[in-house]
Structures are given as C-alpha cells and as structure tokens.
Design an enzyme around this catalytic site. Structure first.
Site, PDB file in Angstrom:
ATOM      1  N   ASP A  78      36.161  37.554  39.992  1.00  0.00           N
ATOM      2  CA  ASP A  78      37.273  38.449  40.334  1.00  0.00           C
ATOM      3  C   ASP A  78      38.572  37.945  39.711  1.00  0.00           C
ATOM      4  O   ASP A  78      38.638  37.709  38.515  1.00  0.00           O
ATOM      5  CB  ASP A  78      37.343  38.553  41.875  1.00  0.00           C
ATOM      6  CG  ASP A  78      38.052  39.786  42.357  1.00  0.00           C
ATOM      7  OD1 ASP A  78      39.289  39.809  42.230  1.00  0.00           O
ATOM      8  OD2 ASP A  78      37.403  40.737  42.842  1.00  0.00           O
ATOM      9  N   HIS A  82      45.309  30.500  36.274  1.00  0.00           N
ATOM     10  CA  HIS A  82      45.192  29.322  35.408  1.00  0.00           C
ATOM     11  C   HIS A  82      46.599  28.799  35.136  1.00  0.00           C
ATOM     12  O   HIS A  82      47.536  29.594  35.023  1.00  0.00           O
ATOM     13  CB  HIS A  82      44.570  29.679  34.059  1.00  0.00           C
ATOM     14  CG  HIS A  82      43.238  30.346  34.170  1.00  0.00           C
ATOM     15  ND1 HIS A  82      42.146  29.740  34.722  1.00  0.00           N
ATOM     16  CD2 HIS A  82      42.831  31.581  33.811  1.00  0.00           C
ATOM     17  CE1 HIS A  82      41.116  30.576  34.682  1.00  0.00           C
ATOM     18  NE2 HIS A  82      41.500  31.697  34.150  1.00  0.00           N
ATOM     19  N   ILE A 143      34.146  29.284  38.806  1.00  0.00           N
ATOM     20  CA  ILE A 143      33.256  29.480  37.663  1.00  0.00           C
ATOM     21  C   ILE A 143      33.194  30.966  37.311  1.00  0.00           C
ATOM     22  O   ILE A 143      33.179  31.818  38.193  1.00  0.00           O
ATOM     23  CB  ILE A 143      31.833  28.978  38.006  1.00  0.00           C
ATOM     24  CG1 ILE A 143      31.854  27.463  38.230  1.00  0.00           C
ATOM     25  CG2 ILE A 143      30.832  29.341  36.913  1.00  0.00           C
ATOM     26  CD1 ILE A 143      30.532  26.891  38.677  1.00  0.00           C
ATOM     27  N   CYS A 173      39.363  34.752  43.572  1.00  0.00           N
ATOM     28  CA  CYS A 173      37.977  35.247  43.544  1.00  0.00           C
ATOM     29  C   CYS A 173      37.766  36.390  44.541  1.00  0.00           C
ATOM     30  O   CYS A 173      36.635  36.689  44.917  1.00  0.00           O
ATOM     31  CB  CYS A 173      36.976  34.119  43.789  1.00  0.00           C
ATOM     32  SG  CYS A 173      37.218  32.706  42.711  1.00  0.00           S
TER      33      CYS A 173
END
Lengths: 218, 76
Positions: A78, A82, A143, A173
């Site tokens: 989702d 970063h 991941i 996510c």
C-alpha cells in the site's frame, strides 16, 4: 552464483527505479548476476498498485514540505514513506534459478532483515498474516516487490535512523500501526555503513550467494 | 484454443488479484507476451501468454481474486 552490490548513496526514488530497470534488463540479457542495490531516498511517499489514497492522512504536510509523492508504483503493498536514515534494499534477483517461488523469496527477504538486526541485538519477528519485520508490535521494515519475467524488482525499506514522525502523515501499508527504527530500539543513531555491511553479508548467506568483499559505490 | 491459467506462485501464496490487462480482446499475442498484471499483498507480477494467437476471452476482470490454477484467458 554471485551477488553484485551497488551502493547509490542518497538518491531520488525515480532515479533508483531507473537503475533497477537497467539492472533488470541486464539480468534478462544474461549480462548481470543477482544484484542488491542499496540507497537512501529523499523524503518520498509512494503508493503501490493496490494502495488506497485514504491512507494518506496529511496531504497539506506533503505539499508544504515538497515531499515527492508517487502514485501507482509498480510494487506490491500500500502506502509507505521513504527518507534519509531508511536503508533501501532493492533486490534485482533472477528467480528463474532460485526456484520461481514468490512466497519463498518474500520469506527469505524477511529472514535476512531479521538476521541483520539480530547482529545489533534487536530481536525481529514476522507476524502472522502480515508481511515485513516487526519488533514487538512495531514494524521496523516493510517489503514490496515486483516480478517481471521471473526477475524481481523493488525490495524492502529498513528503518535505521529514520525520522519516524514522517510516518504520521500516512497509514503505513494501510494499517493502524506504529513504526520503529534501529535508532529507536537501541536509543541512539546507528552507523549506516555498519548496517550495510551486515545486510550484504546476510543477503549473500540467505540466498547462498558469493558476495564480493568490495562493492561498487556509484 | 488454449487457456492461460494463474501459475503456481510458490510457498503459501494461493491466490492473487487482477491489476490490469495489457491486451484487449481481438488483439494478437505472442508466446511470452505479458498478458495480465496480478498482485498479491506484497508482490506484483505479470502472467505471460503461453501460446501465440488472438485473445478471445478475458475470464477475469480487474479486481477479481483468482486462485492458482484458475483460468484467466482464452487464446485462439
């Protein structure tokens, strides 16, 4: 089989994707071996193909702070953040000679992250029904991969010295969870180079590859 | 007439969701052409056509959940 490692330093998400595509093409042509690309990104929010935009909680903050915002990224998962202090590991791996097994590949990635943080006395776990690596109830690594003609792209983000406040602008996510970092777990900033070295070693070990002691810094 | 099915994806992955089709009905496809993009919770991947021919039928639509081994398309 060999493991090639490329360290791109701090680089934009888009440039890292371009580099991955280049390596992916080289692997398909038989000109490269399994490759681990390491880097950190500038502040970026990315949404995978299945992402739900309601998982963005603060568009104003994203706009006001010129955070890169990328929708429809070609990876599973989702929304995620970063940024500096988060170690990205992009695995451009030829799954044609690693058993063509997505489930196994994802588990190996989780395993190598658990082994990496264990070297720094942090006990990571997998959580039933969820991907990624967790420390107690907090997620330390996410991941998301893509596989094209059985060669993988994308990989994972491990929070080393990440400023975790940036995760407050999203539902990471798509889940109501808290993120953590090695810094938070150990109570102080970590040397990124040490983490990289450990990660390279664990990646080679996890996939039974021969890693070179020296790696490319580009 | 050949059917393209969702191939085995490995340990613990029994289903995937249709992301989108790369081809439209009536278009010619070659063996190995990426026919359809599928996604699991943490991975996206393309399923290639296993034969050369014309895409006759889309047996699944965007957003559909498909089990391993189920048919995705008919190629004539």
């Amino acid at each position: 089989m060999n493991l090639s490692v490329i360290d791109l330093g701090i680089i934009s998400f888009k440039e890292a994707v371009q580099r991955q595509i280049r390596v992916h093409r080289e692997i398909l042509q038989g000109d490269s071996s399994h490759t681990l690309i390491l880097c950190e990104h500038l502040h970026t929010i990315t949404l995978g193909r299945q992402a739900n935009t309601t998982n963005i909680l603060d568009y104003k903050f994203i706009k006001d702070n010129n955070i890169d915002f990328l929708v429809g990224v070609n990876r599973g998962g989702d929304v995620t953040y970063h940024g500096p202090g988060q170690l990205m590991g992009y695995l451009i791996f030829d799954l044609r000679n690693l058993g063509r097994d997505l489930g196994w590949f994802l588990k190996r990635i989780e395993g190598l992250i658990i082994d990496t943080i264990a070297a720094f006395n942090i006990q990571g776990n997998i959580k039933s029904g969820f991907r990624g690596v967790w420390v107690n109830e907090r997620k330390i690594a996410s991941i998301g991969i893509a596989v094209d003609r059985w060669v993988s792209l994308h990989g994972f983000g491990l929070n080393v010295n990440t400023d975790l406040r940036f995760f407050d602008i999203i539902k990471p996510c798509g889940l109501d969870i808290r993120m953590t970092s090695l810094n938070e777990c150990l109570g102080g900033p970590m040397n990124m180079e040490l983490i990289k070295r450990e990660l390279i070693e664990q990646t080679a070990e996890s996939f039974e590859l021969i890693g070179s002691k020296e790696y490319l810094c580009i | 007439m050949a059917k393209v099915v969702l191939p085995a994806l490995g340990e613990g992955i029994e289903k995937a969701t249709v992301s989108y089709w790369h081809f439209e009905i009536g278009q010619e496809v070659k063996e190995g052409d990426e026919l359809i993009e599928m996604a699991t919770d943490k991975a996206v991947f393309n399923v290639p056509s296993t034969v050369m021919g014309v895409l006759k039928e889309k047996l699944v639509q965007d957003g559909d959940e498909v089990k391993v081994g189920e048919a995705l398309a008919t190629i004539e």
